[in-house]
Design a protein around this motif. Structure first.
Motif, short mmCIF file in Angstrom:
data_model
loop_
_atom_site.label_atom_id
_atom_site.label_comp_id
_atom_site.label_asym_id
_atom_site.label_seq_id
_atom_site.Cartn_x
_atom_site.Cartn_y
_atom_site.Cartn_z
N ALA A 30 0.86 -1.18 0.00
CA ALA A 30 0.00 0.00 0.00
C ALA A 30 0.90 1.23 0.00
O ALA A 30 1.74 1.38 0.88
N ILE A 31 0.74 2.07 -1.01
CA ILE A 31 1.56 3.28 -1.14
C ILE A 31 0.63 4.48 -1.15
O ILE A 31 -0.23 4.59 -2.02
N THR A 32 0.80 5.37 -0.17
CA THR A 32 -0.11 6.52 -0.02
C THR A 32 0.68 7.80 0.23
O THR A 32 1.87 7.77 0.47
N GLY A 33 -0.04 8.91 0.21
CA GLY A 33 0.54 10.20 0.56
C GLY A 33 1.60 10.68 -0.41
O GLY A 33 2.57 11.31 -0.02
N HIS A 34 1.41 10.42 -1.69
CA HIS A 34 2.40 10.81 -2.69
C HIS A 34 2.61 12.33 -2.72
O HIS A 34 1.65 13.09 -2.72
N ALA A 35 3.86 12.72 -2.73
CA ALA A 35 4.22 14.13 -2.92
C ALA A 35 5.33 14.17 -3.96
O ALA A 35 6.35 13.50 -3.81
N VAL A 36 5.11 14.90 -5.04
CA VAL A 36 6.08 14.97 -6.14
C VAL A 36 6.67 16.37 -6.18
O VAL A 36 5.95 17.36 -6.13
N ARG A 37 7.98 16.43 -6.27
CA ARG A 37 8.68 17.71 -6.43
C ARG A 37 9.39 17.69 -7.77
O ARG A 37 10.16 16.78 -8.05
N ILE A 38 9.14 18.70 -8.58
CA ILE A 38 9.76 18.79 -9.89
C ILE A 38 10.70 19.98 -9.90
O ILE A 38 10.33 21.09 -9.52
N ASP A 39 11.92 19.73 -10.35
CA ASP A 39 12.94 20.77 -10.45
C ASP A 39 13.62 20.60 -11.80
O ASP A 39 14.47 19.74 -11.98
N GLY A 40 13.21 21.40 -12.77
CA GLY A 40 13.76 21.27 -14.11
C GLY A 40 13.39 19.93 -14.72
O GLY A 40 12.22 19.60 -14.81
N ASP A 41 14.40 19.15 -15.10
CA ASP A 41 14.12 17.83 -15.68
C ASP A 41 14.26 16.70 -14.67
O ASP A 41 14.36 15.53 -15.03
N THR A 42 14.24 17.04 -13.38
CA THR A 42 14.31 16.04 -12.31
C THR A 42 13.02 16.06 -11.50
O THR A 42 12.53 17.12 -11.14
N ALA A 43 12.48 14.87 -11.24
CA ALA A 43 11.29 14.75 -10.39
C ALA A 43 11.62 13.80 -9.25
O ALA A 43 12.28 12.78 -9.44
N ARG A 44 11.18 14.13 -8.05
CA ARG A 44 11.36 13.28 -6.88
C ARG A 44 9.99 12.99 -6.29
O ARG A 44 9.15 13.87 -6.22
N ILE A 45 9.80 11.74 -5.86
CA ILE A 45 8.54 11.38 -5.24
C ILE A 45 8.81 10.89 -3.83
O ILE A 45 9.79 10.19 -3.57
N TYR A 46 7.97 11.32 -2.91
CA TYR A 46 8.02 10.88 -1.53
C TYR A 46 6.67 10.24 -1.24
O TYR A 46 5.64 10.79 -1.62
N ALA A 47 6.67 9.10 -0.57
CA ALA A 47 5.41 8.41 -0.28
C ALA A 47 5.58 7.51 0.94
O ALA A 47 6.70 7.13 1.29
N HIS A 48 4.46 7.18 1.56
CA HIS A 48 4.43 6.23 2.67
C HIS A 48 4.19 4.84 2.07
O HIS A 48 3.27 4.68 1.26
#
Length: 54
Positions: A30-48
């Motif tokens: 189970a993967i919840t609470g997605h938060a995506v940060r985009i900086d130029g051509d890089t994306a980072r995802i944080y999730a529980h």
């Protein structure tokens, strides 16, 4: 906890997953609470993530 990202060829990743999950009859993730940060051509995802296996 923050861990550094990584990358590898898909075939290597699939090989690792097959070996890791081979002992289990079933798994559930189970993967919840997605938060995506985009900086130029890089994306980072944080999730529980919660995983169970048996």
């Amino acid at each position: 906890m923050t861990r550094p990202g990584s990358s590898s060829p898909l075939s290597a990743y699939v090989g690792v997953l097959r070996a890791r999950f081979a002992p289990f009859k079933a798994t559930h993730h189970a993967i919840t609470g997605h938060a995506v940060r985009i900086d130029g051509d890089t994306a980072r995802i944080y999730a529980h993530v919660r995983a169970a296996s048996g």
